[in-house]
Write a protein that holds these residues in place. Structure first.
Motif, PDB file in Angstrom:
ATOM      1  N   UNK A  33       0.606  -1.142  -0.034  1.00  0.00           N
ATOM      2  CA  UNK A  33      -0.073  -0.027   0.101  1.00  0.00           C
ATOM      3  C   UNK A  33       0.800   1.423  -0.094  1.00  0.00           C
ATOM      4  N   UNK A  34       2.131   1.192   0.291  1.00  0.00           N
ATOM      5  CA  UNK A  34       2.891   2.255   0.686  1.00  0.00           C
ATOM      6  C   UNK A  34       3.070   3.078  -0.854  1.00  0.00           C
ATOM      7  N   UNK A  35       2.884   2.309  -1.783  1.00  0.00           N
ATOM      8  CA  UNK A  35       3.054   2.695  -3.444  1.00  0.00           C
ATOM      9  C   UNK A  35       1.527   2.920  -4.208  1.00  0.00           C
ATOM     10  N   UNK A  36       0.708   2.603  -3.498  1.00  0.00           N
ATOM     11  CA  UNK A  36      -0.596   2.409  -4.320  1.00  0.00           C
ATOM     12  C   UNK A  36      -1.304   4.051  -4.195  1.00  0.00           C
ATOM     13  N   UNK A  37      -0.730   5.052  -3.891  1.00  0.00           N
ATOM     14  CA  UNK A  37      -1.281   6.374  -3.873  1.00  0.00           C
ATOM     15  C   UNK A  37      -0.881   7.326  -4.700  1.00  0.00           C
ATOM     16  N   UNK A  38      -1.698   7.945  -5.426  1.00  0.00           N
ATOM     17  CA  UNK A  38      -1.368   9.189  -6.416  1.00  0.00           C
ATOM     18  C   UNK A  38      -0.275   9.925  -5.663  1.00  0.00           C
ATOM     19  N   UNK A  39      -0.226  10.073  -4.519  1.00  0.00           N
ATOM     20  CA  UNK A  39       0.643  10.939  -4.015  1.00  0.00           C
ATOM     21  C   UNK A  39       2.279  10.531  -4.050  1.00  0.00           C
ATOM     22  N   UNK A  40       2.658   9.641  -4.630  1.00  0.00           N
ATOM     23  CA  UNK A  40       3.973   9.113  -4.592  1.00  0.00           C
ATOM     24  C   UNK A  40       4.258   9.606  -6.164  1.00  0.00           C
ATOM     25  N   UNK A  41       3.421   9.867  -7.280  1.00  0.00           N
ATOM     26  CA  UNK A  41       3.729  10.264  -8.439  1.00  0.00           C
ATOM     27  C   UNK A  41       4.477   9.187  -9.309  1.00  0.00           C
ATOM     28  N   UNK A  42       3.975   7.846  -8.805  1.00  0.00           N
ATOM     29  CA  UNK A  42       4.528   6.838  -9.595  1.00  0.00           C
ATOM     30  C   UNK A  42       4.094   6.662 -11.221  1.00  0.00           C
ATOM     31  N   UNK A  43       2.839   7.153 -11.389  1.00  0.00           N
ATOM     32  CA  UNK A  43       2.469   7.279 -12.760  1.00  0.00           C
ATOM     33  C   UNK A  43       3.158   8.066 -13.822  1.00  0.00           C
ATOM     34  N   UNK A  44       3.917   9.188 -13.127  1.00  0.00           N
ATOM     35  CA  UNK A  44       4.603  10.101 -14.043  1.00  0.00           C
ATOM     36  C   UNK A  44       5.684   9.291 -14.776  1.00  0.00           C
ATOM     37  N   UNK A  45       6.255   8.151 -14.232  1.00  0.00           N
ATOM     38  CA  UNK A  45       7.256   7.450 -14.847  1.00  0.00           C
ATOM     39  C   UNK A  45       6.861   6.351 -15.901  1.00  0.00           C
ATOM     40  N   UNK A  46       5.416   6.308 -16.326  1.00  0.00           N
ATOM     41  CA  UNK A  46       5.257   5.497 -17.599  1.00  0.00           C
ATOM     42  C   UNK A  46       6.056   5.378 -18.916  1.00  0.00           C
ATOM     43  N   UNK A  68      -1.306 -10.753  -7.431  1.00  0.00           N
ATOM     44  CA  UNK A  68      -1.539  -9.398  -7.623  1.00  0.00           C
ATOM     45  C   UNK A  68      -1.836  -8.642  -8.771  1.00  0.00           C
ATOM     46  N   UNK A  69      -0.871  -9.220  -9.794  1.00  0.00           N
ATOM     47  CA  UNK A  69      -0.671  -8.719 -11.188  1.00  0.00           C
ATOM     48  C   UNK A  69      -2.014  -9.206 -11.796  1.00  0.00           C
ATOM     49  N   UNK A  70      -2.298 -10.394 -11.744  1.00  0.00           N
ATOM     50  CA  UNK A  70      -3.586 -10.902 -12.465  1.00  0.00           C
ATOM     51  C   UNK A  70      -4.785 -10.301 -12.028  1.00  0.00           C
ATOM     52  N   UNK A  71      -4.854  -9.800 -10.903  1.00  0.00           N
ATOM     53  CA  UNK A  71      -5.989  -9.424 -10.206  1.00  0.00           C
ATOM     54  C   UNK A  71      -6.438  -7.784 -10.939  1.00  0.00           C
ATOM     55  N   UNK A  72      -5.165  -7.166 -11.285  1.00  0.00           N
ATOM     56  CA  UNK A  72      -5.346  -5.979 -11.709  1.00  0.00           C
ATOM     57  C   UNK A  72      -5.211  -5.630 -13.228  1.00  0.00           C
ATOM     58  N   UNK A  73      -4.076  -6.057 -13.787  1.00  0.00           N
ATOM     59  CA  UNK A  73      -3.710  -5.644 -15.242  1.00  0.00           C
ATOM     60  C   UNK A  73      -4.513  -6.282 -16.222  1.00  0.00           C
ATOM     61  N   UNK A  74      -5.053  -7.496 -16.294  1.00  0.00           N
ATOM     62  CA  UNK A  74      -5.988  -7.459 -17.466  1.00  0.00           C
ATOM     63  C   UNK A  74      -6.891  -6.763 -17.878  1.00  0.00           C
ATOM     64  N   UNK A  75      -7.606  -6.101 -16.891  1.00  0.00           N
ATOM     65  CA  UNK A  75      -8.684  -5.325 -16.936  1.00  0.00           C
ATOM     66  C   UNK A  75      -8.330  -3.732 -16.682  1.00  0.00           C
ATOM     67  N   UNK A  76      -7.064  -3.293 -16.858  1.00  0.00           N
ATOM     68  CA  UNK A  76      -6.723  -1.859 -16.505  1.00  0.00           C
ATOM     69  C   UNK A  76      -6.793  -1.177 -17.796  1.00  0.00           C
ATOM     70  N   UNK A  77      -7.236   0.171 -17.701  1.00  0.00           N
ATOM     71  CA  UNK A  77      -7.574   0.889 -18.960  1.00  0.00           C
ATOM     72  C   UNK A  77      -6.263   1.259 -19.537  1.00  0.00           C
ATOM     73  N   UNK A  78      -6.047   1.002 -20.546  1.00  0.00           N
ATOM     74  CA  UNK A  78      -4.516   1.653 -21.292  1.00  0.00           C
ATOM     75  C   UNK A  78      -4.630   3.107 -21.433  1.00  0.00           C
ATOM     76  N   UNK A  79      -5.944   3.625 -21.405  1.00  0.00           N
ATOM     77  CA  UNK A  79      -5.883   5.246 -21.309  1.00  0.00           C
ATOM     78  C   UNK A  79      -5.407   5.894 -20.224  1.00  0.00           C
ATOM     79  N   UNK A  80      -5.434   4.997 -19.188  1.00  0.00           N
ATOM     80  CA  UNK A  80      -5.145   5.308 -17.645  1.00  0.00           C
ATOM     81  C   UNK A  80      -3.606   5.281 -17.394  1.00  0.00           C
ATOM     82  N   UNK A  81      -3.511   3.648 -17.750  1.00  0.00           N
ATOM     83  CA  UNK A  81      -2.234   2.957 -17.381  1.00  0.00           C
ATOM     84  C   UNK A  81      -1.878   2.414 -18.798  1.00  0.00           C
ATOM     85  N   UNK A  82      -0.913   3.415 -19.093  1.00  0.00           N
ATOM     86  CA  UNK A  82      -0.109   3.078 -20.693  1.00  0.00           C
ATOM     87  C   UNK A  82       0.434   1.504 -20.647  1.00  0.00           C
ATOM     88  N   UNK A  83       1.146   1.457 -19.660  1.00  0.00           N
ATOM     89  CA  UNK A  83       1.822  -0.062 -19.571  1.00  0.00           C
ATOM     90  C   UNK A  83       0.804  -1.212 -19.463  1.00  0.00           C
TER      91      UNK A  83
END
Length: 198
Positions: A33-46, A68-83
């Motif tokens: 959970x320590x990196x699952x917040x928008x506060x970290x700026x993690x998506x800036x590094x896409x 963990x990955x299979x619960x999230x990434x298969x349905x992730x929106x590429x417009x929001x999560x380019x990776x």
């Protein structure tokens, strides 16, 4: 590039970890959970992630990280999560002696590698024409580091202290020299460091 037994050069084995500013890859209870917040700026590094993935021909995960990955990434929106696009299309392998299959939503399933983790990754690397990346998968990462199989270490550092947790490196690794190949900082304090093992 490492030579294979057949003389063909192999791609690099990249280990990438998201870590807190005090060096932890997981919270004491195993949470992230320590990196699952928008506060970290993690998506800036896409953009940096997409460049790294250009040479990657296989993604390798341990059982826990796979779930963990299979619960999230298969349905992730590429417009929001380019990776999400490369994550869902690059072939994936799960190192596990308890799983028989590894579905990935509506996408091609991951293949399960049974047996010793280090041996499984070595065998996979010998037949893949390109780089492999291991994300998270701390038990597998520790084994690969102990065996001297890791070529590149990428640390994605979030600007947050958590005080305690699990390191990405085994406590008995000893000293290993690293050469900095790439560094990038982002406006909210997120940092990407890429090292090569000597």
């Amino acid at each position: 590039m490492k030579p294979s037994k057949g003389g063909r050069s192999m791609g690099k084995l990249i280990v990438e970890q998201i870590v807190s500013a005090d060096g932890y890859a997981a919270e004491p209870d195993g949470g992230i959970g320590f990196f699952e917040s928008d506060v970290t700026g993690i998506n800036e590094a896409d953009g940096d992630q997409l460049r790294m993935l250009e040479s990657v021909r296989a993604i390798v995960l341990g059982r826990t990280t796979y779930r963990m990955f299979a619960d999230y990434w298969p349905d992730a929106d590429p417009a929001v999560e380019p990776v999400a696009v490369p994550i869902n299309t690059i072939p994936k392998y799960v190192v596990s002696n308890t799983l028989d299959d590894a579905p990935w939503g509506r996408h091609a399933p991951a293949q399960v590698l049974h047996g010793d983790g280090v041996d499984s990754v070595r065998a996979l690397q010998s037949r893949i024409d390109g780089d492999l990346v291991v994300w998270g998968s701390l038990t597998l990462t520790e084994a690969l580091m102990r065996a001297g199989e890791v070529d590149v270490l990428r640390l994605r550092i979030v600007p947050r202290l958590i005080g305690a947790g699990r390191s990405f490196a085994p406590h008995d690794l000893g000293q290993r020299e690293l050469v900095l190949e790439h560094s990038k900082t982002y406006p909210r304090g997120f940092v990407v460091l890429q090292y090569r093992f000597t």
